[in-house]
Design an enzyme around this catalytic site. Structure first.
Site, short mmCIF file in Angstrom:
data_model
loop_
_atom_site.label_atom_id
_atom_site.label_comp_id
_atom_site.label_asym_id
_atom_site.label_seq_id
_atom_site.Cartn_x
_atom_site.Cartn_y
_atom_site.Cartn_z
CB THR A 54 2.30 -1.88 12.37
OG1 THR A 54 1.03 -1.51 11.84
CG2 THR A 54 2.97 -0.67 13.01
N PRO A 55 3.33 -4.64 10.10
CG PRO A 55 5.13 -5.80 9.18
CD PRO A 55 4.72 -4.48 9.74
CE LYS A 109 14.45 -6.08 17.88
NZ LYS A 109 15.33 -6.84 16.98
CG ASP A 111 -21.87 -15.81 3.48
OD1 ASP A 111 -23.02 -15.33 3.48
OD2 ASP A 111 -21.42 -16.48 4.42
CD1 TRP A 167 1.20 2.24 7.33
CD2 TRP A 167 2.45 3.06 8.98
NE1 TRP A 167 0.70 1.78 8.51
CE2 TRP A 167 1.45 2.26 9.56
CE3 TRP A 167 3.35 3.68 9.85
CZ2 TRP A 167 1.31 2.05 10.92
CZ3 TRP A 167 3.21 3.48 11.22
CH2 TRP A 167 2.22 2.68 11.74
#
Length: 139
Positions: A59-60, A90, A17, A47
Site C-alpha cells: 500500500t504505497p 482505489k 536531532d 505483503w
C-alpha cells in the site's frame, strides 16, 4: 466506530536531532510501520504472501501530512494509534495519533493505494480497487 490499532514505539537516541528532539521524518517512518501493523492486526497476510496469492505488493503512499504538537525525545515510550478514516474506490485514508500516555504529540494522515506490478512494465506499479475482503477484515 473505526477499528484502532495501537503500535508501540521506543524513541531511540538515533531518532533525535542535535537538540535531542525526535527528527520529523521519523514520525512518518513510525506512521508507515503502524500502517502495516494495523493490517496485520486485522488478519491481512504479509505483503509477500499477498503478492503470491493476489498480486498486491503493498500500500504505497500517494499523499502524506502531519501536524506536530509536542516534542518527543529518546527514552520516550510512545504509541501510534492507527485507523482507517475513509475507504475510496482505489485508495484509502489512514489516520494516525501519536501519543505519550494521554498526551497528543502529533496527528497525521496519509492516502494509500493497493498496488500491483504494472502488467506492461514490472518496474512500475498500478493502483487496483480496494479489495473487498481486506476492507471487511479492517472494518
Amino acid at each position: 466506530m473505526a477499528r484502532v490499532h495501537i503500535h508501540p514505539v521506543q524513541v531511540e537516541f538515533g531518532d533525535c536531532d542535535p537538540a535531542q528532539i525526535a527528527y520529523f521524518p521519523n514520525f512518518f517512518r513510525w506512521y508507515d510501520a503502524a500502517s502495516r501493523h494495523f493490517f496485520e492486526s486485522c488478519g491481512v497476510p504479509p505483503w509477500r504472501e499477498l503478492e503470491r496469492s493476489t498480486g498486491i505488493i503493498g500500500t504505497p503512499v500517494v499523499d502524506a501530512h502531519s501536524t506536530f504538537i509536542r516534542p518527543t525525545t529518546y527514552g520516550d515510550r510512545i504509541e501510534v494509534h492507527t485507523s482507517i478514516g475513509e475507504w475510496r474506490e482505489k485508495s484509502f485514508l489512514t489516520r494516525y495519533r501519536l501519543m505519550r500516555g494521554s498526551e497528543l504529540l502529533a496527528e497525521g494522515w496519509d492516502v494509500r493505494i493497493f498496488a500491483i506490478r504494472h502488467p506492461g512494465d514490472a518496474s512500475r506499479i498500478k493502483a487496483v480497487p480496494v479489495p473487498e475482503d481486506i476492507r471487511r477484515l479492517c472494518e
